[in-house]
Scaffold this active site. Structure first.
Site, PDB file in Angstrom:
ATOM      1  N   ARG A  54     -13.623   0.302   9.732  1.00 41.23           N
ATOM      2  CA  ARG A  54     -12.632   1.386   9.170  1.00 41.23           C
ATOM      3  C   ARG A  54     -11.913   2.419  10.281  1.00 41.23           C
ATOM      4  NH1 ARG A  54     -16.166   4.346   6.984  1.00 41.23           N
ATOM      5  NH2 ARG A  54     -15.863   6.045   8.123  1.00 41.23           N
ATOM      6  N   TYR A 106      11.323   5.428  -5.476  1.00 42.94           N
ATOM      7  CA  TYR A 106      10.224   4.430  -5.837  1.00 42.94           C
ATOM      8  C   TYR A 106       9.725   4.825  -7.020  1.00 42.94           C
ATOM      9  CZ  TYR A 106       6.152   1.495  -6.009  1.00 42.94           C
ATOM     10  OH  TYR A 106       4.962   0.763  -6.676  1.00 42.94           O
ATOM     11  N   ASP A 180      11.232   7.407   3.857  1.00 42.69           N
ATOM     12  CA  ASP A 180      10.779   6.130   3.301  1.00 42.69           C
ATOM     13  C   ASP A 180      11.891   5.140   3.661  1.00 42.69           C
ATOM     14  OD1 ASP A 180      10.007   3.805   2.167  1.00 42.69           O
ATOM     15  OD2 ASP A 180       9.258   4.710   0.230  1.00 42.69           O
ATOM     16  N   LYS A 205       7.105  -5.359   1.901  1.00 43.10           N
ATOM     17  CA  LYS A 205       8.431  -5.802   1.655  1.00 43.10           C
ATOM     18  C   LYS A 205       9.005  -6.343   2.792  1.00 43.10           C
ATOM     19  CE  LYS A 205       7.772  -3.570  -2.509  1.00 43.10           C
ATOM     20  NZ  LYS A 205       6.528  -2.497  -2.193  1.00 43.10           N
TER      21      LYS A 205
END
Length: 377
Positions: A54, A106, A180, A205
């Site tokens: 992690r 978004y 973004d 994406k």
């Protein structure tokens, strides 16, 4: 059509940065998948760079270095999703902080800002970021972050990143400007070079490009911000799996090739739609008819395959359009190798309050397309 030549060595960096064969025993050419969760320490607290997966993972490190290079950034950090990256960034802020967010973003970002961040001690103001003066006017003494998209989702509005960065940092150099860049990808736009402090992508994406991974990524040149985000990445634990990192490492190798085709085919389709009498409006930044086309020419080096349009008619007309699709698939998301069509008001932006959708113009006849990068034209 503008010259879509992009940043020097982009494709070379996508293939080679972080992928030096000599870092692996056996000099493997392809990045290995490091599935181990823990690593041997030579002494208590003494290790060779990794202690727990992690906190750091070799496969993830390769991806983070590579993606940072594509945004011309010093640092890259990968997360389990784009919204995991968003959530992590808002945790940089103390309780009571004010966030200015573009009003057309978004749907998941809008939902998070409206219904989660605002219930957890953050004050959020939505503004029309197409005019930097609106952003400046919204700044308060407790403003700590400004959040913009360009192009926006789904209306493909543009924000003048340089003007907003100058205005925000002129008012308070400590305000963090987050951009973004999902819709353009680093192939066509590098917000850090225009003054943004942090760039965020839904790597799900265009960066991955194969519709088989959910991931987010953050890039920055600010050493202190990177240190804080890295701490949160480990503390909050929203990290991607090594296998997903391997897949995105593979997908990004063809980003340059794919984006060229997205641009070429997107422009062709947008020009065809503009001539169709059944279409009311076509929104595509590379079209001269886009109201911010001049800003697009200054800020971008091409355009992705995202097209938004309004068909003539109402919701029933939109439904008939979707029923008639043959190549395009009715589905959410974007940026993969398949052509997708969606209805923002009922799908990606259904969680946005209706009065907010109406104000923005996310109407029943608004349709968003993500075109395929491999149509033979």
């Amino acid at each position: 059509m503008m010259d879509s030549s992009t940043f020097p060595n982009f494709a070379t960096n996508a293939i080679h940065v972080g992928h030096e064969c000599e870092q692996w025993k056996g000099n493997t050419v392809v990045v290995p998948i490091s599935l181990g969760t823990t690593f041997k320490q030579t002494q208590p607290g003494v290790h060779s760079g990794y202690d727990y997966s992690r906190s750091g993972n070799p496969t993830r490190d390769v991806l983070e270095k590579c993606l940072a290079s594509l945004e011309d950034a010093k640092h890259g950090l990968a997360f389990a999703s784009g919204l995991a990256a968003t959530t992590t960034l808002t945790h940089l802020l103390p309780t009571g902080s004010h966030v200015i967010c573009m009003d057309d973003v978004y749907g998941g970002t809008n939902r998070y800002m409206n219904n989660v961040a605002s219930r957890n001690g953050l004050e959020v103001t939505f503004v029309d970021g197409t005019d930097y003066a609106n952003v400046t006017a919204a700044i308060k003494p407790n403003t700590k972050m400004v959040w913009i998209e360009s192009p926006t989702n789904p209306l493909l509005k543009l924000a003048d990143i340089r003007a907003i960065a100058d205005a925000v940092h002129g008012a308070d150099p400590n305000i963090i400007l987050v951009m973004d860049n999902t819709f353009m990808s680093p192939y066509f736009q590098r917000p850090l070079n225009f003054g943004a402090d942090i760039v965020l992508h839904s790597a799900t994406k265009y960066i991955n490009g194969h519709t088989d991974v959910v991931m987010g990524v953050i890039m920055t040149n600010n050493d202190e911000l990177c240190k804080q985000i890295k701490y949160l990445q480990n503390s909050m634990g929203a990290v991607p799996s090594p296998f997903d990192c391997f897949l995105v490492n593979r997908g990004v190798k063809t980003l340059a090739v794919r984006m060229k085709e997205h641009f070429k085919n997107g422009l062709f389709i947008a020009e065809c739609l503009e001539k169709d009498p059944r279409i009311e409006t076509v929104i595509f930044p590379a079209l001269p008819s886009h109201p911010q086309h001049e800003l697009y020419l200054r800020q971008c080096r091409g355009c992705s395959g995202m097209i938004t349009m309004r068909i003539k008619g109402d919701l029933e007309s939109s439904k008939k359009f979707f029923e008639a699709l043959k190549i395009f698939v009715l589905a959410e998301s974007l940026g993969g190798y398949e052509s997708l069509a969606e209805h923002p008001a009922l799908m990606t932006h259904a969680s946005v309050p209706k009065d907010h959708r109406d104000m923005l113009g996310i109407s029943d006849n608004l349709i968003r397309l993500s075109e395929i990068p491999s149509i033979s034209l």
